[in-house]
Design a protein around this motif. Structure first.
Motif, PDB file in Angstrom:
ATOM      1  N   ARG A 150       0.814  -1.248  -0.117  1.00  0.00           N
ATOM      2  CA  ARG A 150       0.032  -0.071  -0.012  1.00  0.00           C
ATOM      3  C   ARG A 150       0.903   1.326  -0.102  1.00  0.00           C
ATOM      4  N   VAL A 151       1.912   1.403   0.687  1.00  0.00           N
ATOM      5  CA  VAL A 151       2.523   2.398   1.044  1.00  0.00           C
ATOM      6  C   VAL A 151       3.233   2.767  -0.341  1.00  0.00           C
ATOM      7  N   PRO A 203      12.565  11.015  -6.378  1.00  0.00           N
ATOM      8  CA  PRO A 203      11.424  10.739  -7.338  1.00  0.00           C
ATOM      9  C   PRO A 203      10.201  10.516  -6.606  1.00  0.00           C
ATOM     10  N   THR A 204       9.104  10.361  -7.157  1.00  0.00           N
ATOM     11  CA  THR A 204       7.815  10.187  -6.680  1.00  0.00           C
ATOM     12  C   THR A 204       7.550   8.713  -6.056  1.00  0.00           C
ATOM     13  N   ARG A 205       6.894   8.480  -5.079  1.00  0.00           N
ATOM     14  CA  ARG A 205       6.609   6.989  -4.424  1.00  0.00           C
ATOM     15  C   ARG A 205       6.149   6.103  -5.422  1.00  0.00           C
ATOM     16  N   ALA A 206       5.142   6.794  -6.503  1.00  0.00           N
ATOM     17  CA  ALA A 206       4.699   5.991  -7.194  1.00  0.00           C
ATOM     18  C   ALA A 206       5.703   5.095  -8.263  1.00  0.00           C
ATOM     19  N   ALA A 207       6.763   6.128  -8.572  1.00  0.00           N
ATOM     20  CA  ALA A 207       7.887   5.577  -9.311  1.00  0.00           C
ATOM     21  C   ALA A 207       8.526   4.409  -8.764  1.00  0.00           C
ATOM     22  N   TYR A 208       8.869   4.490  -7.357  1.00  0.00           N
ATOM     23  CA  TYR A 208       9.522   3.275  -6.711  1.00  0.00           C
ATOM     24  C   TYR A 208       8.406   2.223  -6.504  1.00  0.00           C
ATOM     25  N   GLY A 209       7.223   2.309  -6.441  1.00  0.00           N
ATOM     26  CA  GLY A 209       6.184   1.446  -6.434  1.00  0.00           C
ATOM     27  C   GLY A 209       6.348   0.572  -8.014  1.00  0.00           C
ATOM     28  N   ILE A 264      -1.484   6.005   7.371  1.00  0.00           N
ATOM     29  CA  ILE A 264      -0.554   5.937   6.046  1.00  0.00           C
ATOM     30  C   ILE A 264      -1.184   7.084   5.269  1.00  0.00           C
ATOM     31  N   PRO A 265      -0.186   8.036   5.072  1.00  0.00           N
ATOM     32  CA  PRO A 265      -0.744   9.248   3.966  1.00  0.00           C
ATOM     33  C   PRO A 265      -1.749   8.614   3.062  1.00  0.00           C
ATOM     34  N   SER A 318      -1.368  -6.427   5.350  1.00  0.00           N
ATOM     35  CA  SER A 318       0.240  -6.308   5.388  1.00  0.00           C
ATOM     36  C   SER A 318       0.527  -5.309   4.339  1.00  0.00           C
ATOM     37  N   LEU A 319       1.661  -4.487   4.577  1.00  0.00           N
ATOM     38  CA  LEU A 319       2.357  -3.808   3.620  1.00  0.00           C
ATOM     39  C   LEU A 319       3.602  -3.470   4.196  1.00  0.00           C
TER      40      LEU A 319
END
Length: 701
Positions: free
Chosen positions: A56-57, A135-141, A232-233, A697-698
């Motif tokens: 999720r994060v 970077p964006t967190r979406a990119a790390y995702g 979680i934001p 879980s995440l």
């Protein structure tokens, strides 16, 4: 697979970064094992209601406004660089920076086929850029999604290994006649699975509220107010915050910056850049009028400081040129030899403080040599070499040294830097806002200066020392009482507030929002309360002579508490209730027992210890729930980092993977359903149409 071949099942509960690291380490163990690595058929059940890989994060579908708090060069979920000396790479091992470089051309690619397990690559997700970018967190995702899919596909190319994905929450775990029984979903339509071994990679899990949170929840329900507990934001509805109304915010750590950007740019606001202005003053915020009025407070009265812009990819995530001279392996070993067990305040903090001071003054002398006499370097080294001097005496002699050799230079106190307004009072709210504007602008200037900033270099030394302390705690070399009273008591908050902050961009944006009146600050040690006469939440600082702010909204800008005893996860609560798990018991300075934050586990590989002290379970623990035996478990592994410290999560995953591959200590258990896929499971390489079943879980940052 021959029909008569016995099958062993491994349940991986949690498919975020820690779970993905476990799978990658399992692949590496298989690939590097001599001969046939898998003697029995191995079925791996990957279970998580969140997207497998990012959790999720790091969900790739989250807002592109959310940035990482580390540059692209830092994080990894698989060994890279020097880490591979100790942890051999698998065939698909890549760091985030390596993956991003290889996938830059796909930044505008079309979504992949719907039957692929890998989520689509969305337009606007930043795959390109420099390693120093945030970077964006979406990119790390997207990186985690790619790594997870590649690892699972590679595992299945090995004879006898099957990987199946199940999008559901594990709500229960108990011993079976042989092995374990996992319950998925709620009682109405629960699914039960068998496993011989279990790996818990749970990450952030729901937590109960403290007394204050419970009180505010009850008051909000009674008076028709709005209280947002820690979360979680990505799971907070920031769009629900009212425009042009006070919103009280408790906490100015990393979650605060996510709130800040959603309440401004997320409402249509724009930052206009003035390149001719200095750092901290370059941005001007153009408001839409739809923004809430954020009134924020924290104990120190200020947000986390920004990270320096001049960083190195060397282990430790510190500015170029920072080294630890006093907190050396020899010095630590000598303290340990003489005193048996390391005490943080007595044996480690004096060395850390001296490295911080040495770094600060050497940097200042390098950029402004005219401030110092020719004898200053040798005099400073002599002062810092005397490790018998206590903190107060060291400071007194330091003042004397400066009067003699650098009369225009002030004594640098890293502890005071953590509470910049401690002991000060302010005659009005307006005066405090002015001080905060200056503080933010100064923080931006020093961050932009990088290695030319003595302050940021000193903070870099503090952070580098933190990584050494992290390794010592993991090795069990620091006394429990000093971990509780000193490291958790004050050092953790000091180093997080100074060294774990956001990128410079966020501080410059906050300064602009402060000038625009969108964000206002309460002051140090704020008091959050409720006024039943007005029917509102209230907040004020005892250091600021101003009326209390009132609001219908109160938001906690922080993550849920990381304590297994406070967990609202049915799985964790059930394990504790049944006695299959227990919190690790620590002993404080008075000799009183105290439950630690995390599970009680064996040495590496970390397995659960039950309340009856029986043989350790075949249940392995990774990530946040190891916080009683480690420190900084939420921090991602560092590309090229030391497996003992900054890449510790990879070492944990590697040890668990090798133990799982070796099989249960007693031998593999027979299975009730040895043939056929698990109902509801998705073979690796296919996508599931099932959505998340429940919160579960995440994995952490």
């Amino acid at each position: 697979m021959p029909r008569q071949m016995q099958e062993r099942r491994v349940a991986l509960v949690g498919a975020g970064p820690r779970g993905t690291s476990f799978l990658e380490r399992l692949l590496a163990a298989v690939e590097h094992a001599p001969g046939e690595a898998v003697e029995t058929a191995l079925r791996i059940l990957v279970i998580d209601p969140a997207p497998h890989g990012p959790g999720r994060v790091w969900n790739p579908r989250q807002s592109p406004l959310y940035l990482m708090n580390t540059p692209a060069s830092f994080p990894t979920a698989a060994p890279a660089g020097d880490t591979q000396v100790r942890l051999p790479a698998s065939s698909v091992s890549r760091s985030f920076a390596q993956w991003r470089e290889g996938h830059a051309a796909e930044a505008t690619a079309s979504p992949v086929r719907s039957d692929s397990f890998e989520p689509p690559v969305f337009h606007g997700v930043d795959h390109g850029g420099q390693d120093s970018d945030y970077p964006t967190r979406a990119a790390y995702g997207q990186y985690l999604s790619w790594l997870h899919a590649e690892v699972c596909a590679a595992l299945q190319r090995h004879s006898g290994i099957t990987v199946e994905h199940i999008q559901a929450e594990v709500t229960g775990l108990r011993r079976g006649q042989t092995g374990y029984e996992l319950t998925l979903g709620n009682d109405d339509d629960a699914l039960r699975l068998r496993a011989d071994q279990v790996v818990l990679a749970l990450g952030h899990i729901p937590a109960g509220l403290n007394e204050s949170g419970q009180h505010f929840t009850a008051v909000a329900a009674e008076l028709g107010l709005h209280y947002q507990p820690p979360a979680i934001p990505t799971e907070v509805d920031y769009h629900a915050l009212p425009a042009r109304e006070n919103v009280l915010v408790r906490g100015m750590g990393l979650n605060f910056f996510d709130l800040m950007i959603q309440a401004s740019v997320g409402r249509g606001g724009v930052f206009h850049e003035h390149p001719d202005r200095p750092a901290g003053q370059r941005l001007e915020y153009l408001a839409t009028g739809d923004e809430p009025h954020l009134v924020a407070g924290s104990r120190r009265g200020t947000p986390y400081r920004a990270k320096s812009t001049a960083l190195t990819t060397a282990p430790g995530f510190a500015p170029v040129g920072v080294t630890l001279h006093h907190l050396s392996a020899d010095a630590v070993a000598e303290a340990e030899r003489r005193h048996d067990v390391l005490d943080f305040s007595a044996h480690l903090w004096p060395l850390i403080q001296r490295d911080v001071l040495r770094t600060y003054y050497r940097t200042l002398e390098r950029i402004a040599p005219e401030l110092f006499s020719a004898d200053f370097p040798s005099a400073l080294d002599a002062l810092l070499a005397d490790t018998h001097l206590g903190e107060a005496v060291l400071q007194a002699r330091g003042h004397r040294l400066l009067r003699e050799h650098a009369p225009d230079v002030l004594w640098f106190d890293i502890r005071s830097l953590g509470r910049p307004f401690g002991g000060l009072t302010f005659d009005s709210a307006e005066q405090y806002q002015q001080h905060m504007e200056t503080y933010l602008e100064d923080d931006a200037v020093t961050s932009a200066a990088g290695t030319q900033s003595p302050v940021k270099m000193a903070i870099g030394a503090l952070h580098l020392a933190r990584m050494e302390v992290k390794a010592l705690i993991s090795q069990g070399r620091v006394s429990q009482s000093s971990q509780i009273s000193e490291i958790e008591g004050w050092f953790e908050s000091l180093v997080e507030g100074l060294a774990s902050g956001p990128p410079l961009q966020r501080i410059e944006e906050l300064a602009a929002l402060t000038r625009a009146g969108v964000v206002e600050f309460l002051g140090p040690e704020p008091i959050f309360d409720v006024d039943r006469e007005t029917g509102c939440f209230t907040a004020e600082s005892p250091a600021v002579a101003a009326p209390a702010y009132d609001a219908r909204w109160l938001l906690e800008a922080m993550m849920p508490a990381n304590r297994v005893q406070l967990s609202r996860s049915p799985l964790v609560a059930g394990l504790l209730r049944s006695g299959m798990a227990r919190p690790r018991e620590l002993v404080d300075a008075s000799g009183a027992p105290r439950a630690g934050k995390g599970f009680d586990v064996t040495p590496l590989p970390h397995r659960l210890i039950s309340t009856d002290d029986a043989a350790a379970e075949e249940i392995y623990v990774l990530g946040l729930q190891l916080s009683s035996v480690q420190w900084g478990t939420a921090i991602a592994a560092e590309a090229g980092g030391d497996p003992e410290s900054s890449a510790r999560s990879l070492a944990d995953a590697d040890a668990a993977a090798r133990a799982v591959l070796a099989g249960p200590a007693v031998g593999p258990a027979s299975l009730a359903d040895p043939a056929g896929p698990v109902p509801g499971a998705v073979p690796a390489g296919q996508a599931s149409d099932a959505g998340p079943a429940a919160t579960g879980s995440l994995d952490p940052d």
